[in-house]
Scaffold this active site. Sequence first.
Site, short mmCIF file in Angstrom:
data_model
loop_
_atom_site.label_atom_id
_atom_site.label_comp_id
_atom_site.label_asym_id
_atom_site.label_seq_id
_atom_site.Cartn_x
_atom_site.Cartn_y
_atom_site.Cartn_z
N ASP A 1 0.83 -1.20 0.00
CA ASP A 1 0.00 0.00 0.00
C ASP A 1 0.86 1.25 0.00
O ASP A 1 2.02 1.23 0.42
CB ASP A 1 -0.96 0.00 1.19
N GLU B 1 -0.13 -1.29 5.87
CA GLU B 1 1.00 -0.82 6.68
C GLU B 1 0.95 0.68 6.89
O GLU B 1 1.27 1.17 7.98
CB GLU B 1 2.33 -1.22 6.02
#
Length: 437
Positions: free
Chosen positions: A79, A145
């Site tokens: 991400d 994350e």
Amino acid sequence: MDYEAIKARAEYYKDDMAKFLRSMIRIPGESCDEKGKIKRAAEEMRALGFDKVEIDPMGNLLGYMGAGEKLIAFDGHIDTVGVGNRDNWRFDPYEGYETDVEIGGRGASDQEGGIVSAVYGAKIMKDLGLLSDKYKVLVTATVQEEDCDGLCWQYIINESGVRPEFVVLNEPTDGGIYRGQRGRMEIRVDVKGVSCHGSAPERGDNAIYKMADILQDIRALNENSAGGADEIKGLVKMLDEKYNPQWKEARFLGRGTITASEIFFTSPSRCAVADSCAVSLDRRMTAGETWEHCLDEIRALPAVKKYGDDVTVSMYEYDRPSYTGCVYPIECYFPTWVIPEDHPVTRAMEEAYKSLYGSERIGAADTLGMRRARPLTDKWTFSTNGVTIMGRNGIPCIGFGPGAEAQAHAPNEKTWKQDLVTCAAVFAALPMAYCGE
């Protein structure tokens, strides 16, 4: 090992790695919206002949190569943050750009380049017969994350039962080897008041004024020294052996910090006294600090004690669903971790790197001045999935990844092709260096 063959193979895949990275940059994928990126990375793993490729119920991608006894993992989060103010970008952040030296785009350094190098590092192991019955490798592309570092690995360890021998975190390291980072936690302070008409504020109890007192104490906690007559001793005290048994590693990682990051209030109107106020605090922790210690430190501030039961100090919790709909609640506590400089994992990473590239950091020409001014083995400023892997679960972590820490979350983000090659080669050599073959 034939280190020259490893270097040559990594160089051979440079164009393939660049193509893979650019294809991932083109797919937007902020936290909880990574499905397209995960699908693309899984396609690459399957095309390169990974032995097993699976996506877990949270949405993390796990690709295995080899069938040996020990599991060595290479982790990268897939991400990215958003692009922020588009006017600050000189190019389209998702189309990006490519030169002979650089690749630009959101996620180039933070940190899809790391996933690319890990995937091709495993491919090089297979090409050159570096896999053995002693180990197999796992390459992960993990989710969420940026929202909640480490959540993905808490799921992988606890729910999928995956527990590697050690994990290489391929966040950007500016050509260096990183063996730790400060931890962090997200704290909330709530203060109660009593509203009244603004024309007679003495009838009420202004929660904003109470919070103003508390914020001054929080500022003092961050800025004061450890000595002198100050009632509030500054966080710098944790670098002193008088206050902290882990002072040596604290000095390596750097002192803890605290700052107010958000403020909220409630009031019946703009013509009334505020009846509540709350702040969010960003607390960075060095070695020797725990979440209990950090919360108690706030509760012990003079202004907090002065207002007694009107003040509540707590820790945030994260429970946002992943792109698959999986909800896996966790406290917003991200522990400090540091691996000793003489740990077998540290030594193996240094051996693999030095056997390939020598004792200094390398990189593209425009990076060398800054990189070579720093030691080869150092630490991160920011936080990584190591907060859960090692911080919560005690699995050793070491950091090595392409790109620059300063590029993370910045406009005009870029990485360097040489870094992709360097990291793929080091990743390919590391398992055998660790297993002593």
